[in-house]
Design a protein around this motif. Structure first.
Motif, PDB file in Angstrom:
ATOM      1  N   LYS A 207      -5.492   7.224  -1.400  1.00 50.24           N
ATOM      2  CA  LYS A 207      -5.701   6.801  -2.785  1.00 50.24           C
ATOM      3  C   LYS A 207      -4.329   6.675  -3.441  1.00 50.24           C
ATOM      4  O   LYS A 207      -3.555   7.654  -3.466  1.00 50.24           O
ATOM      5  CB  LYS A 207      -6.563   7.859  -3.489  1.00 50.24           C
ATOM      6  CG  LYS A 207      -7.228   7.346  -4.720  1.00 50.24           C
ATOM      7  CD  LYS A 207      -8.235   8.359  -5.261  1.00 50.24           C
ATOM      8  CE  LYS A 207      -8.604   7.959  -6.679  1.00 50.24           C
ATOM      9  NZ  LYS A 207      -9.352   8.990  -7.378  1.00 50.24           N
ATOM     10  N   ARG A 208      -4.036   5.494  -3.937  1.00 46.11           N
ATOM     11  CA  ARG A 208      -2.714   5.261  -4.525  1.00 46.11           C
ATOM     12  C   ARG A 208      -2.469   6.237  -5.680  1.00 46.11           C
ATOM     13  O   ARG A 208      -3.361   6.468  -6.497  1.00 46.11           O
ATOM     14  CB  ARG A 208      -2.634   3.818  -5.043  1.00 46.11           C
ATOM     15  CG  ARG A 208      -1.219   3.370  -5.356  1.00 46.11           C
ATOM     16  CD  ARG A 208      -1.193   2.087  -6.129  1.00 46.11           C
ATOM     17  NE  ARG A 208      -1.487   0.892  -5.361  1.00 46.11           N
ATOM     18  CZ  ARG A 208      -0.607   0.209  -4.628  1.00 46.11           C
ATOM     19  NH1 ARG A 208       0.621   0.639  -4.527  1.00 46.11           N
ATOM     20  NH2 ARG A 208      -0.971  -0.876  -3.989  1.00 46.11           N
ATOM     21  N   GLU A 212      -0.683   9.170  -1.376  1.00 41.31           N
ATOM     22  CA  GLU A 212       0.039   8.178  -0.576  1.00 41.31           C
ATOM     23  C   GLU A 212       1.300   8.765   0.059  1.00 41.31           C
ATOM     24  O   GLU A 212       1.734   8.288   1.098  1.00 41.31           O
ATOM     25  CB  GLU A 212       0.368   6.932  -1.417  1.00 41.31           C
ATOM     26  CG  GLU A 212       1.202   7.233  -2.644  1.00 41.31           C
ATOM     27  CD  GLU A 212       1.410   5.977  -3.494  1.00 41.31           C
ATOM     28  OE1 GLU A 212       0.809   5.894  -4.564  1.00 41.31           O
ATOM     29  OE2 GLU A 212       2.176   5.091  -3.074  1.00 41.31           O
ATOM     30  N   GLU A 236      -9.050   2.782   3.581  1.00 42.10           N
ATOM     31  CA  GLU A 236      -8.851   2.309   2.208  1.00 42.10           C
ATOM     32  C   GLU A 236      -9.917   2.939   1.310  1.00 42.10           C
ATOM     33  O   GLU A 236     -11.097   3.009   1.685  1.00 42.10           O
ATOM     34  CB  GLU A 236      -8.970   0.782   2.152  1.00 42.10           C
ATOM     35  CG  GLU A 236      -7.765   0.091   2.751  1.00 42.10           C
ATOM     36  CD  GLU A 236      -7.867  -1.427   2.779  1.00 42.10           C
ATOM     37  OE1 GLU A 236      -6.852  -2.067   3.058  1.00 42.10           O
ATOM     38  OE2 GLU A 236      -8.968  -1.972   2.543  1.00 42.10           O
ATOM     39  N   TYR A 237      -9.479   3.370   0.154  1.00 39.95           N
ATOM     40  CA  TYR A 237     -10.405   3.948  -0.836  1.00 39.95           C
ATOM     41  C   TYR A 237     -11.425   2.876  -1.220  1.00 39.95           C
ATOM     42  O   TYR A 237     -11.064   1.784  -1.649  1.00 39.95           O
ATOM     43  CB  TYR A 237      -9.569   4.405  -2.034  1.00 39.95           C
ATOM     44  CG  TYR A 237     -10.347   4.886  -3.233  1.00 39.95           C
ATOM     45  CD1 TYR A 237     -11.500   5.645  -3.083  1.00 39.95           C
ATOM     46  CD2 TYR A 237      -9.906   4.592  -4.525  1.00 39.95           C
ATOM     47  CE1 TYR A 237     -12.196   6.097  -4.200  1.00 39.95           C
ATOM     48  CE2 TYR A 237     -10.588   5.046  -5.637  1.00 39.95           C
ATOM     49  CZ  TYR A 237     -11.738   5.782  -5.468  1.00 39.95           C
ATOM     50  OH  TYR A 237     -12.427   6.225  -6.562  1.00 39.95           O
ATOM     51  N   VAL A 251      -6.422   1.363  -4.778  1.00 36.68           N
ATOM     52  CA  VAL A 251      -6.498   1.120  -3.336  1.00 36.68           C
ATOM     53  C   VAL A 251      -5.101   0.836  -2.807  1.00 36.68           C
ATOM     54  O   VAL A 251      -4.399  -0.013  -3.351  1.00 36.68           O
ATOM     55  CB  VAL A 251      -7.408  -0.107  -3.046  1.00 36.68           C
ATOM     56  CG1 VAL A 251      -7.450  -0.410  -1.549  1.00 36.68           C
ATOM     57  CG2 VAL A 251      -8.806   0.120  -3.601  1.00 36.68           C
ATOM     58  N   LEU A 252      -4.705   1.563  -1.772  1.00 39.35           N
ATOM     59  CA  LEU A 252      -3.441   1.238  -1.114  1.00 39.35           C
ATOM     60  C   LEU A 252      -3.814   0.449   0.136  1.00 39.35           C
ATOM     61  O   LEU A 252      -4.400   1.009   1.074  1.00 39.35           O
ATOM     62  CB  LEU A 252      -2.679   2.518  -0.742  1.00 39.35           C
ATOM     63  CG  LEU A 252      -1.243   2.297  -0.269  1.00 39.35           C
ATOM     64  CD1 LEU A 252      -0.356   1.790  -1.409  1.00 39.35           C
ATOM     65  CD2 LEU A 252      -0.655   3.594   0.275  1.00 39.35           C
ATOM     66  N   PRO A 253      -3.525  -0.875   0.148  1.00 36.63           N
ATOM     67  CA  PRO A 253      -3.985  -1.687   1.272  1.00 36.63           C
ATOM     68  C   PRO A 253      -3.430  -1.183   2.606  1.00 36.63           C
ATOM     69  O   PRO A 253      -2.292  -0.719   2.686  1.00 36.63           O
ATOM     70  CB  PRO A 253      -3.429  -3.086   0.951  1.00 36.63           C
ATOM     71  CG  PRO A 253      -3.180  -3.065  -0.530  1.00 36.63           C
ATOM     72  CD  PRO A 253      -2.799  -1.652  -0.865  1.00 36.63           C
ATOM     73  N   SER A 254      -4.232  -1.306   3.640  1.00 34.05           N
ATOM     74  CA  SER A 254      -3.814  -0.843   4.970  1.00 34.05           C
ATOM     75  C   SER A 254      -2.483  -1.447   5.382  1.00 34.05           C
ATOM     76  O   SER A 254      -1.682  -0.785   6.051  1.00 34.05           O
ATOM     77  CB  SER A 254      -4.861  -1.228   6.010  1.00 34.05           C
ATOM     78  OG  SER A 254      -5.997  -0.448   5.851  1.00 34.05           O
ATOM     79  N   SER A 295      -9.984  -1.015   6.919  1.00 33.63           N
ATOM     80  CA  SER A 295      -9.610  -1.803   5.736  1.00 33.63           C
ATOM     81  C   SER A 295     -10.821  -2.472   5.120  1.00 33.63           C
ATOM     82  O   SER A 295     -10.851  -3.687   4.973  1.00 33.63           O
ATOM     83  CB  SER A 295      -8.595  -2.885   6.151  1.00 33.63           C
ATOM     84  OG  SER A 295      -7.684  -2.367   7.087  1.00 33.63           O
ATOM     85  N   THR A 298      -9.672  -4.622   1.874  1.00 33.50           N
ATOM     86  CA  THR A 298      -8.802  -5.802   1.977  1.00 33.50           C
ATOM     87  C   THR A 298      -9.139  -6.709   3.159  1.00 33.50           C
ATOM     88  O   THR A 298      -8.693  -7.846   3.201  1.00 33.50           O
ATOM     89  CB  THR A 298      -7.313  -5.388   2.084  1.00 33.50           C
ATOM     90  OG1 THR A 298      -7.158  -4.587   3.274  1.00 33.50           O
ATOM     91  CG2 THR A 298      -6.860  -4.607   0.869  1.00 33.50           C
TER      92      THR A 298
END
Ligand code: SAM
Length: 391
Positions: A207-208, A212, A236-237, A251-254, A295, A298
């Motif tokens: 989770k950004r 992270e 990914e969240y 969301v922190l993309p894969s 992912s 995304t």
């Protein structure tokens, strides 16, 4: 189709179920238990069944079971609503006849269900139509794993997936929101490896802004301590459920996770081990094992999703993001209009009809939405909670 052959099925929990109660179509008398592959309306074959064995959990991760909602007044399912182990075994046997080859036990926290090893032993005895055992696995938060790993292995569990979001004790305690120490989960993972439940998968939801900075620390720990015996996967969240207040900017993309990891430990792509696999696999270039990236935000993987999900109370869900399920418990506990119980063949026929009509591809559709409407509130949907149907 005569009306008396139609069994009304409805979602027992979901507030959305008022609108348009789904139905199981007429079941042919004398239906035979199928042993063929079932394909849905998009050509996806049924392969995996995830069975949730409890809706309760001892963690309150804010992205899954936020404390504000799942508090002391929250009404979890009563014992009588839950499928018994015998009911789960029966439904699992029918699903295996319909093509299922892999069963994952989940929850809530599955290790909170008493005597879970008994269910594992029952499922471990099932065989596919060509005589092979099932790929039987379990997803857990690891809190009780140190105590239970050996008994689960002995009962016939093959593998285990442990959810762990941080190595840093302070961050982990804050994320599980019940002040649970990371050391106990790490001990559970060690016990699972020692018991032969490997390769153990460890799933980290990224989770950004929250965890992270734990990406590289997590990778370092599992590479150095377990090498190829533990496969760390970054998730990914996701916008599952309706209570976590998900937003796309969290969301922190894969692709970004992979770039950060690659900078610390160079990676090389691997081929998928099997079709329908959720994780994209990468190996450490120095040969110290592999990692995975899931992912679903995304890079939606609805295209080959072969998973069905059974809630603790016997509702069948065809998608993690579904708004309603199909009430199989009514078939297990109810009776044919003539008064006799429904046969396995009839239940298999119902499952077949439900699967053949399946057209869910939520993540693909979400990906085509403008980002600003892609929030749990913005979607305007009442999706089922992940703690209810499992991961
Ligand atoms: N209690 C078990 C566990 O912790 O693994 C099984 C149930 S839990 C719902 C299954 C998985 O779903 C966990 O790995 C959890 O991190 C993941 N999960 C829950 N909510 C999520 C979300 N919003 N996005 C991504 N993964 C999520």
């Amino acid at each position: 189709m005569s009306e008396r052959n139609i069994i009304a099925i409805h979602d027992l929990r979901n507030p959305a179920s008022g609108a348009g109660i789904p139905e199981i179509p007429a079941l042919p008398a004398g239906a035979e238990l199928s042993s063929g592959l079932l394909a849905d309306s998009l050509g996806r074959t049924l392969h995996d069944l995830r069975i949730s064995v409890t809706d309760r959990c001892n963690f309150r991760c804010s992205y899954c079971m936020p404390k504000e909602v799942f508090d002391k007044d929250y009404r979890f399912l009563p014992q009588t609503a839950l499928l018994s182990f015998e009911e789960m075994l029966r439904i699992a046997r029918i699903f295996v006849a319909c093509g299922v080859r892999k069963i994952r036990l989940t929850g809530g926290e599955p290790l909170l269900r008493r005597h879970l090893e008994d269910l594992v032993a029952m499922l471990a005895n099932l065989r596919t139509p060509d005589g092979a055992p099932l790929d039987l696995t379990l997803t857990t938060n690891g809190s009780l794993l140190a105590r239970k790993a050996a008994a689960l292995r002995q009962a016939g569990l093959r593998r285990v997936t442990v959810s762990l979001d941080a190595m840093d004790d302070r961050i982990f305690r804050a994320m599980n929101d019940v002040d649970f120490p990371v050391a106990d989960v790490l001990a559970g993972i060690d016990a699972a490896v020692a018991a032969g439940l490997g390769p153990v998968k460890v799933n980290m939801v990224v989770k950004r802004g929250t965890n992270e900075h734990e990406i590289v620390a997590m990778a370092r720990h599992f590479r150095e301590r377990h090498g190829g015996q533990v496969v760390l996967r970054f998730i990914e969240y996701m916008d599952v459920g309706a209570t976590n207040g998900w937003r796309m900017d969290q969301v922190l993309p894969s692709a970004e996770v992979r770039a950060r990891l690659h900078a610390a430990f160079p990676l090389m792509p691997l081929d998928a081990a099997q079709p329908g696999e959720t994780a994209e696999r990468w190996a450490y270039a120095d040969g110290r094992g592999e990692v995975g990236f899931i992912s679903s935000v995304t890079q939606a993987f609805c295209g080959d999703c072969n998973r069905a999900r059974l809630s603790t109370e016997g509702q069948l869900y065809l998608c993690l993001f579904a708004e309603r399920g199909h009430d199989l418990r009514s078939l297990l506990r109810g009776a044919h209009p003539s008064g006799r119980p429904w046969s396995d063949a009839e239940i298999a026929a119902a499952i077949g009809l439900i699967w053949q009509r399946r057209d869910d591809r939520y993540s693909q559709l979400r990906a085509s939405q403008p980002a600003e409407t892609a929030t749990t509130e913005g979607s305007g949907r009442r999706r089922i909670e992940m703690s209810y149907i499992g991961g």
